[in-house]
Motif scaffolding. Structure first.
Motif, PDB file in Angstrom:
ATOM      1  N   THR A 122       8.459  -1.497  12.329  1.00 35.73           N
ATOM      2  CA  THR A 122       9.668  -0.699  12.097  1.00 35.73           C
ATOM      3  C   THR A 122      10.869  -1.582  11.790  1.00 35.73           C
ATOM      4  OG1 THR A 122      10.015  -0.654  14.508  1.00 35.73           O
ATOM      5  CG2 THR A 122       8.957   1.253  13.518  1.00 35.73           C
ATOM      6  N   CYS A 123      10.852  -2.817  12.270  1.00 30.11           N
ATOM      7  CA  CYS A 123      11.938  -3.736  11.972  1.00 30.11           C
ATOM      8  C   CYS A 123      11.835  -4.287  10.554  1.00 30.11           C
ATOM      9  CB  CYS A 123      11.938  -4.875  12.990  1.00 30.11           C
ATOM     10  SG  CYS A 123      13.285  -6.053  12.796  1.00 30.11           S
ATOM     11  N   ASN A 124      10.623  -4.297  10.001  1.00 30.45           N
ATOM     12  CA  ASN A 124      10.404  -4.955   8.708  1.00 30.45           C
ATOM     13  C   ASN A 124      10.052  -4.009   7.572  1.00 30.45           C
ATOM     14  OD1 ASN A 124      10.304  -8.145   9.078  1.00 30.45           O
ATOM     15  ND2 ASN A 124       9.474  -7.194  10.940  1.00 30.45           N
ATOM     16  N   LEU A 125       9.811  -2.739   7.872  1.00 26.50           N
ATOM     17  CA  LEU A 125       9.474  -1.770   6.837  1.00 26.50           C
ATOM     18  C   LEU A 125      10.464  -0.627   6.853  1.00 26.50           C
ATOM     19  CD1 LEU A 125       5.584  -1.504   7.231  1.00 26.50           C
ATOM     20  CD2 LEU A 125       6.861  -2.868   5.570  1.00 26.50           C
ATOM     21  N   ASP A 126      10.895  -0.235   5.692  1.00 22.30           N
ATOM     22  CA  ASP A 126      11.846   0.870   5.591  1.00 22.30           C
ATOM     23  C   ASP A 126      11.098   2.176   5.330  1.00 22.30           C
ATOM     24  OD1 ASP A 126      14.222   2.163   5.581  1.00 22.30           O
ATOM     25  OD2 ASP A 126      14.694   1.735   3.479  1.00 22.30           O
ATOM     26  N   MET A 186       4.243   7.504   6.902  1.00 25.56           N
ATOM     27  CA  MET A 186       3.459   6.783   5.898  1.00 25.56           C
ATOM     28  C   MET A 186       2.399   5.915   6.550  1.00 25.56           C
ATOM     29  SD  MET A 186       4.790   7.884   3.138  1.00 25.56           S
ATOM     30  CE  MET A 186       3.954   6.816   1.959  1.00 25.56           C
ATOM     31  N   ALA A 187       2.587   5.591   7.820  1.00 20.57           N
ATOM     32  CA  ALA A 187       1.627   4.748   8.527  1.00 20.57           C
ATOM     33  C   ALA A 187       1.678   5.089  10.011  1.00 20.57           C
ATOM     34  CB  ALA A 187       1.927   3.268   8.303  1.00 20.57           C
ATOM     35  N   ILE A 188       0.576   4.748  10.689  1.00 24.60           N
ATOM     36  CA  ILE A 188       0.480   5.012  12.124  1.00 24.60           C
ATOM     37  C   ILE A 188      -0.081   3.774  12.806  1.00 24.60           C
ATOM     38  CG2 ILE A 188      -0.698   6.356  13.907  1.00 24.60           C
ATOM     39  CD1 ILE A 188      -0.694   8.727  12.026  1.00 24.60           C
ATOM     40  N   VAL A 189       0.597   3.352  13.872  1.00 25.62           N
ATOM     41  CA  VAL A 189       0.079   2.298  14.732  1.00 25.62           C
ATOM     42  C   VAL A 189      -0.519   2.972  15.961  1.00 25.62           C
ATOM     43  CG1 VAL A 189       0.620   0.210  16.023  1.00 25.62           C
ATOM     44  CG2 VAL A 189       1.894   0.742  13.936  1.00 25.62           C
ATOM     45  N   CYS A 190      -1.765   2.701  16.245  1.00 27.50           N
ATOM     46  CA  CYS A 190      -2.395   3.384  17.379  1.00 27.50           C
ATOM     47  C   CYS A 190      -3.583   2.570  17.868  1.00 27.50           C
ATOM     48  CB  CYS A 190      -2.843   4.789  16.997  1.00 27.50           C
ATOM     49  SG  CYS A 190      -4.125   4.853  15.737  1.00 27.50           S
ATOM     50  N   LEU A 226       3.229   6.005  -2.788  1.00 24.77           N
ATOM     51  CA  LEU A 226       4.328   6.811  -3.299  1.00 24.77           C
ATOM     52  C   LEU A 226       4.185   7.036  -4.798  1.00 24.77           C
ATOM     53  CD1 LEU A 226       7.290   5.213  -1.295  1.00 24.77           C
ATOM     54  CD2 LEU A 226       6.237   7.453  -0.912  1.00 24.77           C
ATOM     55  N   GLU A 227       3.740   6.020  -5.493  1.00 26.13           N
ATOM     56  CA  GLU A 227       3.511   6.150  -6.936  1.00 26.13           C
ATOM     57  C   GLU A 227       2.399   7.158  -7.207  1.00 26.13           C
ATOM     58  OE1 GLU A 227       4.102   5.673 -10.927  1.00 26.13           O
ATOM     59  OE2 GLU A 227       5.314   4.866  -9.279  1.00 26.13           O
ATOM     60  N   ASN A 228       1.317   7.068  -6.433  1.00 33.46           N
ATOM     61  CA  ASN A 228       0.197   8.001  -6.610  1.00 33.46           C
ATOM     62  C   ASN A 228       0.611   9.439  -6.320  1.00 33.46           C
ATOM     63  OD1 ASN A 228      -1.472   5.856  -7.258  1.00 33.46           O
ATOM     64  ND2 ASN A 228      -2.258   5.631  -5.168  1.00 33.46           N
ATOM     65  N   ARG A 229       1.439   9.605  -5.296  1.00 33.36           N
ATOM     66  CA  ARG A 229       1.897  10.962  -4.967  1.00 33.36           C
ATOM     67  C   ARG A 229       2.752  11.536  -6.077  1.00 33.36           C
ATOM     68  NH1 ARG A 229       3.603  10.777   1.511  1.00 33.36           N
ATOM     69  NH2 ARG A 229       1.587  10.043   2.289  1.00 33.36           N
ATOM     70  N   SER A 230       3.551  10.665  -6.721  1.00 31.96           N
ATOM     71  CA  SER A 230       4.389  11.142  -7.824  1.00 31.96           C
ATOM     72  C   SER A 230       3.553  11.610  -9.001  1.00 31.96           C
ATOM     73  CB  SER A 230       5.343  10.032  -8.269  1.00 31.96           C
ATOM     74  OG  SER A 230       4.627   8.957  -8.857  1.00 31.96           O
ATOM     75  N   GLN A 231       2.341  11.115  -9.084  1.00 24.68           N
ATOM     76  CA  GLN A 231       1.418  11.520 -10.150  1.00 24.68           C
ATOM     77  C   GLN A 231       0.534  12.697  -9.739  1.00 24.68           C
ATOM     78  OE1 GLN A 231      -0.777   8.041 -11.364  1.00 24.68           O
ATOM     79  NE2 GLN A 231       1.097   6.822 -11.704  1.00 24.68           N
ATOM     80  N   THR A 275       0.829  -1.205   0.000  1.00 22.01           N
ATOM     81  CA  THR A 275       0.000   0.000   0.000  1.00 22.01           C
ATOM     82  C   THR A 275       0.865   1.258   0.000  1.00 22.01           C
ATOM     83  OG1 THR A 275      -1.727  -1.179   1.221  1.00 22.01           O
ATOM     84  CG2 THR A 275      -1.820   1.229   1.242  1.00 22.01           C
ATOM     85  N   ILE A 276       1.932   1.270   0.792  1.00 21.44           N
ATOM     86  CA  ILE A 276       2.817   2.442   0.846  1.00 21.44           C
ATOM     87  C   ILE A 276       3.504   2.652  -0.495  1.00 21.44           C
ATOM     88  CG2 ILE A 276       4.925   3.353   1.906  1.00 21.44           C
ATOM     89  CD1 ILE A 276       4.049   2.030   4.520  1.00 21.44           C
ATOM     90  N   GLN A 277       3.939   1.562  -1.115  1.00 20.77           N
ATOM     91  CA  GLN A 277       4.595   1.695  -2.421  1.00 20.77           C
ATOM     92  C   GLN A 277       3.631   2.257  -3.471  1.00 20.77           C
ATOM     93  OE1 GLN A 277       5.957  -2.332  -2.962  1.00 20.77           O
ATOM     94  NE2 GLN A 277       7.844  -2.003  -1.760  1.00 20.77           N
ATOM     95  N   ASN A 278       2.389   1.800  -3.443  1.00 19.99           N
ATOM     96  CA  ASN A 278       1.387   2.373  -4.352  1.00 19.99           C
ATOM     97  C   ASN A 278       1.117   3.836  -4.030  1.00 19.99           C
ATOM     98  OD1 ASN A 278       1.043   0.026  -5.793  1.00 19.99           O
ATOM     99  ND2 ASN A 278      -0.741  -0.662  -4.622  1.00 19.99           N
TER     100      ASN A 278
END
Length: 1575
Positions: A194-198, A225-229, A164-169, A159-162
């Motif tokens: 945080t250990c598994n996502l850059d 890009m994301a929030i844990v709460c 970033l692509e959408n923001r570039s557009q 979802t984050i990668q998509n």
């Protein structure tokens, strides 16, 4: 002329040279180097000699080294920033050293625990579910431990990668939310992600965030890009429209089976998700659970409802066998039966304790548990519980809570002492009870406990067995008791290391209810993972969410209730060959049936999931949402058009509670809405009432069928009214939270460092009156101790055109042991003068300036501001009673007028050469008294040894012989060659007058003023016609007129303000003698000696009166505001900003005396100087803003002392009115206050018997009888006591008034008792007298606590605990006095210092009582004074007891240690705001905190990190004190490279040497000088 005045013999010789006066105390503010261009007459060589003129650098008031200090501070700040950068990681994590797990924060522990990279190795079934979640909303149903979080991480990364692509557009930014149900899971899941996502992922829960800030959330959304709460966080954000649903791209619901009813999961969907009807902008949903069933219902119905509400489709692995190879499930499930437990019964100990304290609510839960535990666990456990409950360290708290449980009203009652004794009896009962040694005996333990012990013994009894076990129980008490049991030596199982994992608990003092932090839970799990613990006794907290290491045995000591409890607890048994044990009561068919039903439900759920076709459409999208909203169809909603913030019934309760809490309120209370529900036709209707501070007080809701909904309806209606009234902003947040910062003191404060240059008055107004007078007023300048001068002298008369105001007497100094008071005595009537007399006085005055001070002025009598005249009267003469015309020695005046010099024919008899004053025309620094002729010496004789060499150039360079003639002649070489000396002239013995000093300075040494013997010929010199007795006094005139000028300028300021302040106090109020006059416990910078008392003591006193006067005025004029608003109103009046601004309006800064005596500034202004050094005085000085404000308070203090002599405060009140210049203080006299007071209705209402009885009791106890009983009652009414009960306000307004009155009484007492004490000492000891700690003790001592009316169990608990402590401390103090042979009444008065801090209400009621007697007595201040004298004064007879009271504050004490013990000046506390990764309480990543470091000579001695600068400073100071505790001075200097003490000594030595030099300065060049730059 007086007979023999010129020829009288000399008794002692001493004098000084005013021309060459070097004033070391002059402010260092400017430096000017000017070549010496003076002539032979005062420095110029009129000959055409080719000698080069000297070039002398005059060191005249060097500028302050502010630039250097600033550079030093900048350097230290820069080094501090470098240190912060180098230690950022250590500061963020708490330390850079090896730390035990017990000392690590929760975040730190969790990051270490969840540090595995799992996203790189997904299994096939996880990829399968991930691919499905990419295309549709999905609920992943997988067993505990099967890797649901990995699927979420994969989907989140995609979802984050998509995104970033959408923001570039150019598409709008969106963010993902990972929602959890428990705070603990926020940290756990965040650590995994945080250990598994850059990518940047934030975490929030509870109070970690400022949810009221739109800006905060905008920054958070921008940076992550994301929030844990927790789900409530997101719900609040949506409610306030800090974020919209279309700005979210992914919603992950962890443990999504909670999505039902009004859980935040469900409310997010109901209130916001379905409101966004555009499917394209709705976020993707991923739900995760081990089972969609969270209740005892049909699993198919539960699954369908979960799908419908989450708009998602349940998905699980297509082939269940796949997951079985990944996750080991229990190899076997065992049913362990235990004997049927007996009916509930109680032990004898239980019954005895209940007889003593059974009626107390605080013990109710304990009795319930022990009643159950007797049968469930066994009688030994039940009795053991009481032993743990009544721990010795908790007994005092238990006594307090017992009293609280009986409290029905605020006052104490007679039963409470008895109740306290019963608690102690119960404690003693348990303490003395004989507990049987534990053993596996059915008499002591239940069959259930015995079976559990056997199972665990079988599992862990062998030392080589490595296993993990969790024992699940329902109650935390059960877990506690079982852990305690298995730690008993008699029942301890070798190899078993038990631990406990339970929920948060309550903030309670009892043993069974202690708060368990999330950090404690994580630490237990870490120890379980490492094997330090291998058997955890856990409540339901271990079933769900927490990542607990795999176990090989799970025991359900208490059976599960729902399917998900069964599935989740079983999921903990993931090791190979693991065992899951169901402990079931023998013959309990209900438990057997429950177990069978849950197994059947699980099977049905499994088939339901397996039967779902892969291609079926998303069920949730077609589910009718009206089904879920059916119960809410009558509930209204409101959406704010501007922001989209949404208000509904449920959220209205929270919104209204936040609004009530934002209203001004005392610190010990929390404001909440009050709801009243009435039963009416058709259902229930509720009215909500807000606190008195609310702009809208009440609202009534709609009629509804349930009380809960009716309550929500009333809250909804009130919120609407508040929003419509603009009391809620567009985000539905209370507006009052925004108003508070504008009222803070910082906005009203001014800087002590900010400084400006201002004009400075050097001369008083009286000297501006010029012209031809017809009469002159006489002021005699006399010495109270003329013998201190060391030679005969006569008073000097000062003649003025206007009558000079009476100025204060002051001291002048002629050495350490010689000083005299100067009295300025005004004669009765003026003298009449004509032109002849004026010309004579003018000639006499100019002669003194020429002969004594080497200044030859050209002036007429109309140009002189004042005249000097001689007198034949002695210093002791009563000048004020004599006729003025008789005082002047006109014979001497005429003689001096007719003789510029005394003629000398070289043939005079020996008597001529005695008692004359001689001066050098060519060198103004050389002045002599001649003793007599020496017939044994001739001019060509060499100068005897020991005679001080002259300073003129010829003596040093061109004199062929160092004889008496050359010694006497100061001409330069070429002029000397033209000078023809008469042969055979007489040699006289003389005294060279020493370089004159600042005789206002009490540090002068006698040797500095001692005349030096010498031998002269008189031909090169001039014999003055002035009598030597007159000259002796005239030499003191510069210092005297300087002090008179200063006093007159201060009095001019007082006249400008309309205040007739006593002269000495007026001068003291305007005197600032150093850059840092108001800085205590530090070396004064650029201290100027000889200025007399500075303003600081008067400022200390004036500050107290200013506070009292404005407090009375505000209380009087503004009766309808609360204490908080009173503080704000008063701060506006008394703040330094207001005083400073008002001072500038009247140009008060010009009158401040910041310049010490200077030999070049005392002369009259406006005269034409013919010979002598010229001086252009720059009439400027530099002052700090705060200094000007401080002078305003000092003026009030001076006015207070002046008017107090007349028995009133009127002048001080006028000073306050002038200084604050505000409509809220227009009073001019003390009666004006009460004249403006309008008695409130509540004060004069009819009284009841209780109130009248209270008056009688207080009259007997305190000695004062109240006229208005309701006023006394109000003084003891706590804010929690309902106002409606007696229609009385709380004590807060009276406490505000009494606080200022008591402050004044204490400060006035200290000020007058300790006349030599500096303000620092006064402040520190005043702190003891007015501290809450003392006033709380006093309240108990005089019994005020018994009369306090309140309605708060918490307050009562605090009072009861404190009263016990104070009474015990007093008893010990009295016993100690008796043991020392003293009377019991002579107990140490400071026994309270080491006691705990009292509940704030206790000191409050003391102050409120003082305010009440003041109001009741018609504003009679004497009642306050009487209270102080009777009840406070005797506690502080020996103030030495409190010398360290203020220094107990770590920062204060550190300053004291650095200044006095280590003599270090180069240290400071520096603070910076930093971003930390975590804190001890598990704070949010990116949270702002403050680091404070103690920097010493550029090194960090200690540091601390905290949430505020205040606590960071305290923490850093404490650490620094620990570092310094055992350190010697030499060790300190070596460690930090400190040489401050050495520099100070060198500086002092240098000043002493400089003071001895006395070098003669010559030249008539213009010298530029800035004086008095005291900041």
């Amino acid at each position: 002329m007086c007979p023999g005045a010129l020829l009288s013999p000399s008794e002692a010789l001493i004098g000084g040279d005013l021309l060459s006066l070097l004033d070391d105390s002059t402010p260092d503010t400017a430096s000017q180097a000017s070549p010496d261009t003076s002539s032979e007459i005062n420095g110029d060589d009129n000959g055409d000699d080719g000698d080069k003129k000297w070039e002398k650098k005059w060191e005249v008031n060097a500028p302050p080294k502010a630039r250097k200090i600033s550079e030093k501070k900048r350097a230290d700040n820069a080094n501090f920033d470098i240190w912060l950068e180098e230690n950022q990681q250590n500061l963020s994590n708490g330390t850079g050293k090896f730390v035990l797990d017990e000392d690590k924060s929760a975040n730190w522990l969790m990051r270490e625990f969840e540090n595995k990279k799992i996203i790189t190795s997904p299994r096939d079934y996880q990829l399968e579910l991930f691919e499905r979640a990419k295309t549709q909303n999905t609920i992943a149903v997988l067993d505990t431990g099967s890797g649901k979080t990995l699927i979420a991480a994969l989907l989140l990364r995609w979802t984050i990668q998509n995104e970033l692509e959408n923001r570039s557009q150019g598409l709008p930014k969106r963010i993902a939310f990972f929602l959890v149900d428990k705070v603990a899971l926020v940290f756990q899941q965040h650590a995994v992600l945080t250990c598994n996502l850059d990518y940047s992922v934030a975490k929030f829960c509870g109070q970690m965030i400022d949810r009221s800030s739109k800006d905060f959330w905008e920054i958070t959304f921008k940076e992550n890009m994301a929030i844990v709460c927790t789900s409530e966080i997101l719900y609040q954000c949506l409610h306030h429209s800090y974020i919209r649903m279309d700005q979210i791209n992914l919603l992950i619901f962890d443990e999504c089976h909670h999505t039902k009813k009004n859980h935040p999961y469900a409310r997010i969907i109901k209130d916001f998700y379905i409101a966004n009807e555009d499917n394209e902008t709705r976020p993707r949903i991923l739900g995760m659970t081990a089972s969609p069933v969270d209740a005892q219902i049909d699993p198919r119905i539960a699954a369908a409802e979960l799908e419908g509400l989450l708009h998602s489709q349940i998905a699980t692995v297509s082939d269940p066998s796949i997951i079985q190879h990944t996750i080991s499930r229990p190899k076997e499930e065992i049913i362990l039966e235990y004997d049927r437990k007996p009916r509930e019964w109680t032990t004898a100990l239980h019954q005895s304790i209940k007889a003593l304290v059974g009626k107390h609510d605080h013990f109710a839960r304990a009795f319930v548990f022990t009643s159950q535990a007797t049968a469930e666990l066994g009688p030994w456990c039940a009795d053991r519980y009481w032993q743990l409950f009544f721990k010795q360290e908790d007994i005092a708290k238990l006594e307090t809570q017992a009293e609280r449980s009986l409290l029905r009203q605020g006052a104490f009652n007679q039963l409470m002492g008895l109740d306290r004794n019963r608690v102690r009896e119960a404690h003693e009962l348990v303490k003395n009870h004989e507990f049987e040694q534990p053993s596996l005996d059915s008499r002591l333990f239940s069959s259930k406990v015995i079976e559990l012990w056997r199972v665990l013994h079988d599992q862990f009894g062998s030392q080589d067995v490595m296993g993990r076990c969790i024992v699940f129980v329902k109650q935390r008490n059960t877990a506690n008791m079982l852990v305690d049991l298995f730690k008993q030596p008699e029942l301890k199982i070798p190899g078993l290391e038990p631990g406990i994992l339970i929920g948060g608990g309550r903030n309670d003092s009892s043993w069974d209810s202690s708060k368990t932090s999330y950090r404690d839970q994580v630490l237990t799990i870490i120890k379980f993972k490492k094997g330090e613990l291998n058997c955890i006794f856990a409540t339901s907290v271990a079933e769900e969410g927490l990542d607990i290491p795999d176990c090989n045995i799970i025991i359900r000591f208490d059976l599960y209730d729902t399917l998900i409890q069964y599935i989740q607890s079983r999921g903990r048994a993931r090791q190979e060959k693991s065992t899951y044990i169901h402990m079931i009561e023998g013959g309990n068919y209900g438990q057997i049936q429950k177990m069978q039903q849950l197994k059947q439900s699980e099977e049905a759920l499994k088939k339901f999931c397996e039967a779902m076709p892969d291609t079926r459409k998303l069920t949730g999208n077609n589910f009718n949402m009206d089904y879920f909203l059916r119960k809410e169809k009558d509930q209204r909603q409101y959406t704010v058009p501007e922001t989209g913030a949404k208000l509904n019934y449920k959220q209205s309760l929270i919104c209204l509670a936040n609004f009530a809490a934002s209203l001004p309120h005392p610190p010990e209370t929390n404001l909440t809405p009050e709801y009243t529900i009435n039963t009416i036709k058709g259902g229930f209707q509720c009215e909500v009432i807000l606190p008195a501070a609310s702009p809208i007080r009440s609202a009534i809701g709609k009629v509804h069928g349930s009380k809960a909904v009716a309550k929500c309806s009333a809250a909804f209606e009130m919120c609407l009214q508040l929003f419509q009234g603009n009391y809620l902003d567009s985000h539905l947040r209370p507006i009052f939270t925004k108003q508070l910062p504008a009222m803070r003191n910082a906005r009203l404060a001014i800087s002590s460092k900010k400084k400006e240059e201002y004009g400075m008055r050097l001369k008083p107004e009286v000297w501006s009156a010029l012209g031809e007078p017809t009469e002159l007023f006489v002021m005699a300048l006399t010495l109270a101790s003329p013998e201190a001068l060391g030679r005969p002298s006569l008073p000097l008369l000062l003649l003025t055109r206007r009558r000079i105001p009476q100025v204060a007497s002051f001291s002048i100094y002629f050495g350490k042991s010689r000083s005299s008071l100067v009295n300025c005595v005004l004669a009765g009537e003026p003298i009449q003068v004509d032109e002849a007399r004026l010309n004579s006085l003018t000639a006499f005055t100019l002669s003194i300036f020429r002969d004594v001070f080497s200044k030859e002025y050209e002036a007429t009598f109309s140009e002189l501001p004042y005249f000097l005249a001689p007198t034949c009267k002695q210093h002791s003469f009563n000048f004020s009673a004599a006729a003025s015309d008789e005082l002047i020695d006109w014979n001497t005046v005429i003689y001096v007028q007719e003789h510029d010099i005394v003629a000398y024919s070289f043939d005079e008899p020996d008597e001529f050469f005695k008692n004359k004053y001689v001066w050098d025309l060519w060198d103004g620094s050389r002045k002599f008294y001649i003793r007599g002729r020496r017939h044994d010496m001739k001019p060509t004789d060499p100068v005897p040894e020991g005679i001080v060499a002259p300073s003129h150039r010829a003596w040093k360079t061109s004199c062929e012989a160092h004889d008496i003639l050359n010694y006497s002649n100061s001409l330069w070489s070429k002029s000397r060659a033209k000078f023809k000396s008469r042969e055979g002239q007489a040699v006289v013995e003389a005294e060279l007058l020493s370089v004159q000093r600042n005789i206002l300075d009490d540090s002068l040494r006698e040797e500095d003023l001692e005349p030096k013997p010498c031998f002269l010929v008189l031909e090169p010199l001039r014999i003055s016609p002035l009598p030597v007795e007159l000259v002796a006094m005239a030499y003191n005139f510069p210092a005297i007129i300087h002090r008179v000028d200063s006093n007159l300028v201060a009095l001019d300021a007082c006249n400008m303000l309309g205040l007739n302040i006593r002269p000495d106090l007026a001068l003291e109020a305007f005197t600032k003698d150093s850059y840092n006059t108001d800085g205590h416990e530090v070396e004064q910078i650029n201290f100027q000696r000889g200025m007399g008392n500075n303003y600081e003591r008067l400022e200390f006193l004036g500050d107290a009166f200013l506070k009292m006067a404005t407090t009375i005025a505000i209380y009087t004029l503004i009766p309808d505001k609360d204490e908080f608003e009173y503080h704000v109103e008063r701060m506006i009046l008394i703040c330094n900003r207001n005083l400073f601004d008002n001072a500038l309006e009247v140009k008060l800064e010009e009158y401040i005396r910041s310049m010490a005596f200077n030999r070049r500034t005392w002369y009259p202004e406006g005269l034409n100087l013919r010979r002598g050094k010229r001086k252009d005085i720059r009439k400027k000085h530099v002052l700090a803003d705060k200094s000007i404000a401080d002078v305003c308070e000092a003026i009030i203090g001076a006015a207070y002392l002046t008017s107090k002599e007349d028995g009133n405060f009127n002048m001080a009140i006028q000073a306050v009115t002038k200084m604050v210049n505000d409509k809220n203080h227009r009073m001019m006299t003390w009666p004006d206050y009460y004249a403006a007071y309008k008695k409130p209705v509540w004060q004069t209402m009819p009284t009841n018997s209780v109130q009248e009885d209270m008056v009688e009791k207080f009259h007997k106890r305190m000695g004062y009888r109240f006229q208005y009983p309701r006023l006394l009652r109000s003084a003891f009414q706590h804010p929690t006591y309902p106002t409606s009960w007696e229609k009385l306000p709380s004590y807060q307004r009276l406490e505000f008034l009494g606080d200022a009155l008591l402050d004044m009484a204490c400060i006035d007492h200290l000020f007058h008792r300790f006349l030599g004490a500096d303000p620092q000492w006064l402040t520190e000891h005043k702190m003891a007298m007015v501290s809450n700690q003392f006033l709380g003790c006093l309240a108990v001592y005089i019994g005020f606590h018994r009369s306090l009316q309140h309605n708060s169990p918490a307050v009562q608990s605090e009072i009861a605990s404190y009263v016990i402590e104070i009474e015990e401390s007093l008893t010990e103090a009295k016993a100690a006095a008796v043991a020392e042979g003293k009377a019991e009444s002579d107990f140490a008065r400071n026994f309270w210092v080491d006691c705990s801090r009292p509940p704030k209400c206790l000191p409050d009621i003391v102050e409120a009582y003082v305010g009440a007697i003041f109001v009741d007595s018609s504003y009679n201040y004497q009642t306050v004074q009487d209270f102080f004298d009777k009840h406070i004064k005797f506690w502080f007879e020996d103030m030495r007891l409190y010398d360290t009271f203020a220094n107990k504050h770590p920062v204060t004490f550190l300053g004291h240690e650095m200044q006095h013990r280590f003599q270090c000046q180069e240290w400071r506390l520096l603070t910076r705001e930093i971003t930390v990764e975590d804190d001890e309480e598990g704070g949010a990543m990116g949270k702002k905190q403050v680091v404070c470091a103690v920097r010493v000579h550029g090194q960090t001695l200690a540091h601390s990190v905290s949430q505020s600068a205040r606590y960071a400073k305290i923490g850093a100071a404490k650490k620094a004190l620990r570092e310094l505790e055992e350190m010697e001075q030499w060790e300190f200097r070596k460690r930090v490279g400190c040489d401050c003490a050495v520099k100070v000594e060198e500086k002092l030595d240098g000043k002493e040497k400089e003071g001895k030099t006395g070098e003669v300065k010559k030249g008539d060049g213009i010298e530029i000088e800035i004086h008095g730059s005291a900041i």
